[in-house]
Design a protein around this motif. Structure first.
Motif, PDB file in Angstrom:
ATOM      1  N   VAL A  25      -6.202 -18.021  -5.568  1.00 53.83           N
ATOM      2  CA  VAL A  25      -5.903 -16.816  -6.341  1.00 53.83           C
ATOM      3  C   VAL A  25      -5.306 -17.203  -7.688  1.00 53.83           C
ATOM      4  O   VAL A  25      -4.698 -18.267  -7.836  1.00 53.83           O
ATOM      5  CB  VAL A  25      -4.942 -15.870  -5.587  1.00 53.83           C
ATOM      6  N   LYS A  26      -5.498 -16.318  -8.648  1.00 47.32           N
ATOM      7  CA  LYS A  26      -4.915 -16.517  -9.973  1.00 47.32           C
ATOM      8  C   LYS A  26      -3.618 -15.716 -10.057  1.00 47.32           C
ATOM      9  O   LYS A  26      -3.351 -14.847  -9.228  1.00 47.32           O
ATOM     10  CB  LYS A  26      -5.889 -16.044 -11.051  1.00 47.32           C
ATOM     11  N   GLU A  27      -2.832 -15.989 -11.098  1.00 49.93           N
ATOM     12  CA  GLU A  27      -1.594 -15.249 -11.315  1.00 49.93           C
ATOM     13  C   GLU A  27      -1.864 -13.744 -11.401  1.00 49.93           C
ATOM     14  O   GLU A  27      -1.034 -12.938 -11.002  1.00 49.93           O
ATOM     15  CB  GLU A  27      -0.918 -15.715 -12.606  1.00 49.93           C
ATOM     16  N   LEU A  28      -3.005 -13.380 -11.910  1.00 48.13           N
ATOM     17  CA  LEU A  28      -3.369 -11.977 -12.068  1.00 48.13           C
ATOM     18  C   LEU A  28      -3.360 -11.226 -10.737  1.00 48.13           C
ATOM     19  O   LEU A  28      -3.163 -10.021 -10.696  1.00 48.13           O
ATOM     20  CB  LEU A  28      -4.750 -11.884 -12.722  1.00 48.13           C
ATOM     21  N   SER A  29      -3.525 -11.946  -9.635  1.00 48.26           N
ATOM     22  CA  SER A  29      -3.548 -11.290  -8.327  1.00 48.26           C
ATOM     23  C   SER A  29      -2.220 -10.618  -7.998  1.00 48.26           C
ATOM     24  O   SER A  29      -2.197  -9.605  -7.294  1.00 48.26           O
ATOM     25  CB  SER A  29      -3.927 -12.283  -7.232  1.00 48.26           C
ATOM     26  N   GLU A  30      -1.130 -11.159  -8.494  1.00 47.53           N
ATOM     27  CA  GLU A  30       0.175 -10.529  -8.248  1.00 47.53           C
ATOM     28  C   GLU A  30       0.250  -9.159  -8.917  1.00 47.53           C
ATOM     29  O   GLU A  30       0.780  -8.215  -8.360  1.00 47.53           O
ATOM     30  CB  GLU A  30       1.314 -11.437  -8.719  1.00 47.53           C
ATOM     31  N   PHE A  59      -7.707 -13.574   0.585  1.00 50.82           N
ATOM     32  CA  PHE A  59      -6.541 -13.844  -0.262  1.00 50.82           C
ATOM     33  C   PHE A  59      -5.468 -12.757  -0.162  1.00 50.82           C
ATOM     34  O   PHE A  59      -4.550 -12.717  -0.975  1.00 50.82           O
ATOM     35  CB  PHE A  59      -6.975 -14.034  -1.717  1.00 50.82           C
ATOM     36  N   GLY A  60      -5.600 -11.875   0.821  1.00 48.41           N
ATOM     37  CA  GLY A  60      -4.581 -10.850   1.038  1.00 48.41           C
ATOM     38  C   GLY A  60      -4.573  -9.759  -0.013  1.00 48.41           C
ATOM     39  O   GLY A  60      -3.533  -9.158  -0.279  1.00 48.41           O
ATOM     40  N   LEU A  61      -5.729  -9.499  -0.609  1.00 49.97           N
ATOM     41  CA  LEU A  61      -5.842  -8.454  -1.640  1.00 49.97           C
ATOM     42  C   LEU A  61      -6.596  -7.266  -1.058  1.00 49.97           C
ATOM     43  O   LEU A  61      -7.684  -7.424  -0.506  1.00 49.97           O
ATOM     44  CB  LEU A  61      -6.581  -9.008  -2.867  1.00 49.97           C
ATOM     45  N   GLU A  62      -6.004  -6.085  -1.190  1.00 49.24           N
ATOM     46  CA  GLU A  62      -6.650  -4.896  -0.646  1.00 49.24           C
ATOM     47  C   GLU A  62      -7.865  -4.501  -1.482  1.00 49.24           C
ATOM     48  O   GLU A  62      -7.965  -4.872  -2.653  1.00 49.24           O
ATOM     49  CB  GLU A  62      -5.661  -3.732  -0.588  1.00 49.24           C
ATOM     50  N   LEU A  63      -8.768  -3.771  -0.854  1.00 49.69           N
ATOM     51  CA  LEU A  63      -9.915  -3.258  -1.596  1.00 49.69           C
ATOM     52  C   LEU A  63      -9.419  -2.248  -2.621  1.00 49.69           C
ATOM     53  O   LEU A  63      -8.473  -1.506  -2.361  1.00 49.69           O
ATOM     54  CB  LEU A  63     -10.918  -2.605  -0.644  1.00 49.69           C
ATOM     55  N   PRO A  64     -10.032  -2.210  -3.783  1.00 48.50           N
ATOM     56  CA  PRO A  64      -9.581  -1.278  -4.824  1.00 48.50           C
ATOM     57  C   PRO A  64      -9.829   0.174  -4.408  1.00 48.50           C
ATOM     58  O   PRO A  64     -10.904   0.507  -3.922  1.00 48.50           O
ATOM     59  CB  PRO A  64     -10.418  -1.668  -6.044  1.00 48.50           C
ATOM     60  N   ASN A  65      -8.830   1.022  -4.619  1.00 49.31           N
ATOM     61  CA  ASN A  65      -8.936   2.410  -4.167  1.00 49.31           C
ATOM     62  C   ASN A  65      -9.918   3.245  -4.986  1.00 49.31           C
ATOM     63  O   ASN A  65     -10.322   4.319  -4.547  1.00 49.31           O
ATOM     64  CB  ASN A  65      -7.561   3.080  -4.142  1.00 49.31           C
ATOM     65  N   HIS A  66     -10.325   2.765  -6.150  1.00 49.06           N
ATOM     66  CA  HIS A  66     -11.311   3.499  -6.957  1.00 49.06           C
ATOM     67  C   HIS A  66     -12.668   2.811  -6.967  1.00 49.06           C
ATOM     68  O   HIS A  66     -13.530   3.134  -7.779  1.00 49.06           O
ATOM     69  CB  HIS A  66     -10.789   3.739  -8.373  1.00 49.06           C
ATOM     70  N   GLY A  67     -12.857   1.862  -6.059  1.00 45.40           N
ATOM     71  CA  GLY A  67     -14.184   1.306  -5.861  1.00 45.40           C
ATOM     72  C   GLY A  67     -14.377  -0.126  -6.300  1.00 45.40           C
ATOM     73  O   GLY A  67     -13.686  -0.639  -7.175  1.00 45.40           O
ATOM     74  N   LEU A  68     -15.358  -0.737  -5.654  1.00 47.30           N
ATOM     75  CA  LEU A  68     -15.848  -2.064  -5.996  1.00 47.30           C
ATOM     76  C   LEU A  68     -17.275  -1.861  -6.489  1.00 47.30           C
ATOM     77  O   LEU A  68     -18.121  -1.363  -5.760  1.00 47.30           O
ATOM     78  CB  LEU A  68     -15.839  -2.988  -4.769  1.00 47.30           C
ATOM     79  N   PHE A  69     -17.513  -2.210  -7.737  1.00 42.47           N
ATOM     80  CA  PHE A  69     -18.815  -2.007  -8.361  1.00 42.47           C
ATOM     81  C   PHE A  69     -19.425  -3.360  -8.680  1.00 42.47           C
ATOM     82  O   PHE A  69     -18.895  -4.101  -9.505  1.00 42.47           O
ATOM     83  CB  PHE A  69     -18.666  -1.169  -9.641  1.00 42.47           C
TER      84      PHE A  69
END
Length: 133
Positions: A25-30, A59-69
């Motif tokens: 993961v990158k720092e941006l993930s935080e 990586f413990g990141l939730e799916l985006p609530n406004h969609g994955l495009f």
């Protein structure tokens, strides 16, 4: 060969391989974890959507609530990736009614293109395009 990079497979094939997926993961993930309203608009082909979801989960990141495009197939669009991303983001902003948004990408040309189209189509939206490394 593309610029200073040498590919063992052609660049368009590379993005279909597991080795093209992130390994850390990158720092941006935080920041991603802290943001309440989020969407992912990726140049990864729609065929890789499940692999993208698996990477987020890994990586413990939730799916985006406004969609994955994910970038559609050639049968679905003739737009290049930057143009498709721009149109997708404009549509998303119109649908959600958000007046403030940030867009992160590692390709400076794509950041510029998206920023320009959003400013043209939605001049009242406070939109920031940010290049990440």
């Amino acid at each position: 060969r593309k610029g200073l990079r040498v590919y063992m497979v052609t660049p368009n094939v590379y993005h279909f391989l597991d080795i093209s997926l992130p390994t850390k993961v990158k720092e941006l993930s935080e920041m991603y974890k802290k943001v309440q309203n989020k969407a992912i608009v990726t140049g990864r082909m729609v065929d890789l959507e499940e692999k993208v979801k698996e990477s987020l989960t890994k990586f413990g990141l939730e799916l985006p609530n406004h969609g994955l495009f994910c970038y559609p197939s050639k049968e679905q669009t003739s737009d290049r990736v930057a143009e498709w991303k721009s149109k997708t983001i404009v549509k998303l902003l119109k649908e959600t009614g958000f007046l403030k948004a940030k867009f992160y990408d590692d390709k400076p040309k794509w950041v510029k293109k998206v920023r320009e189209l959003v400013a043209k189509e939605l001049p009242l939206v406070e939109f920031e395009g940010i290049r990440v490394h």
